[in-house]
Write an enzyme that holds these catalytic residues in place. Sequence first.
Site, short mmCIF file in Angstrom:
data_model
loop_
_atom_site.label_atom_id
_atom_site.label_comp_id
_atom_site.label_asym_id
_atom_site.label_seq_id
_atom_site.Cartn_x
_atom_site.Cartn_y
_atom_site.Cartn_z
N GLU A 285 6.92 -0.74 -13.17
CA GLU A 285 8.12 -1.06 -12.94
C GLU A 285 8.63 -1.51 -13.94
O GLU A 285 9.79 -1.52 -14.77
CB GLU A 285 8.45 -1.30 -11.28
CG GLU A 285 9.52 -0.95 -10.70
CD GLU A 285 9.60 -1.57 -9.38
OE1 GLU A 285 9.62 -1.42 -8.25
OE2 GLU A 285 9.14 -2.77 -9.38
N HIS A 306 -15.94 11.99 -9.29
CA HIS A 306 -16.44 14.18 -8.74
C HIS A 306 -14.24 14.51 -8.31
O HIS A 306 -14.68 15.52 -7.38
CB HIS A 306 -16.61 13.23 -7.80
CG HIS A 306 -18.08 12.93 -7.26
ND1 HIS A 306 -19.48 13.92 -7.78
CD2 HIS A 306 -19.03 11.28 -7.77
CE1 HIS A 306 -20.67 13.74 -8.54
NE2 HIS A 306 -20.18 12.20 -8.48
N LYS A 420 17.90 5.49 -3.95
CA LYS A 420 18.93 4.80 -3.26
C LYS A 420 20.31 5.31 -3.09
O LYS A 420 20.57 5.37 -1.73
CB LYS A 420 18.70 3.43 -3.09
CG LYS A 420 17.40 3.11 -3.13
CD LYS A 420 17.35 1.09 -3.23
CE LYS A 420 16.04 0.22 -3.91
NZ LYS A 420 16.22 -0.97 -3.62
#
Length: 432
Positions: A285, A306, A420
């Site tokens: 961010e 793995h 948003k």
Amino acid sequence: MIKIDLTGCDSFVAKERFNEYVKKALAAQVVLEDETGAGNDFLGWQHLPSSIGKPELDDCLSVVEGWLGKEIDLVVVIGIGGSYLGAKAAIEALNHTFSCHLGSHGLKVVFAGENLSEDYIAELMDLVQIRNTACVVISKSGTTTEPAVAFRLLKDHLEKTYGKDEARERIVAITDMARGALKSLSNQEGYKTFVIEDNIGGRFSVLTPVGLVPIALAGFDIEAMVCGAQDAEKALAERSADNPAVRYAAMRNLLYDNAKKIELFASFNPKLQYLGEWLKQLFGESEGKDGKGIFPASVIFTTDLHSMGQYIQDGERMLFETVITVENAGREVIIPSEEQDLDGLNYLAGKHVEHCNRMAQQGTKMAHIDGGVPNIEVKVEELDEYNLGWLFYFFEKVCGISAYQLGVNPFNQPGVEAYKKNMFKLLEKPGY
Ligand code: PA5
């Protein structure tokens, strides 16, 4: 105290070039510390540790005392992004791995409001029905949808179960001093509140009550954590090419300019999985903007060797890794000998499991360097409150220096608004 080992980058960068980048990082450090860069109204975290004294710690601890007195056995911490990741990272690092089966160190803390999954919230409501519950709601803006939805449901449950007056005693709000719906609601309902200062952004807030209250509730020593951060604040203010935050920021930027666009945060201790999540938010961010920025990812080894190991060893060569090593394991387990040795493991008999983990780490480092993945090591002595405080502050400082060196404002997040706006339109929120 942490140590940084950059020798795993030696075969990828020329010394003179690194020295140039150290000079640039030192210049970025001056911009950060002199508060002359973009976003300089969000630098409250820099001197936060040294500003925390006994009254601030006691205020956080008063919540623990009050709720122990009520025999609370479940605390729901509601928040998203910077309003939960630091606390979650610390609690996961410090708690017994199987605390949900064996019982917690302090109060049992669970998190909510960090997603909008109906299944998650329904299952949380199943849990709160059968527990003596309290709630910490955290939102700096006080307007974020995910925590607001979770809090509305929790508040409703607490009021219906315990009555409005008792519910009030079981809710703590951590939010802005004056703005936002959570602040108005807290004022009206009379909740105990803690303030998140204007000059501290969410992802830099772990050492404020945002992190300290949940960590204290989970039974951990916040004084030791703040002490670690205070020592880091002092040590990392040194304006020198030896400053580990400067050296790490310089190396990250040099590797990025050498086409290593992804930083893989790795640890050989699964207790640090959520530290990886916190780091992804802190760096992602802060740096990912204006078409630039190292993409942060995280893995736990040997587990992910793995699953992701093949790609890391052999896939597109755009990675470098930063391994967070805990030098002293908290516990000892010795591998036993077996008479028949049917599993062929007697060559390890008498050795610590951690010895095997160390050898796996060394082998992985060599293999990844051979495969074209530069390796940075951040070494911490123990996994305890003091060292976590150091580590949190260290990474915050690296992030500030590194982002200024990259040429971006580390303290805004304009890109987070895009989803948003669309969501509000789709949800038919008034005004959208
Ligand atoms: O770092 C940040 O500022 C963000 O990740 C916020 O912490 C996150 O969006 C939550 O915001 P708020 O605390 O305002 O609800």
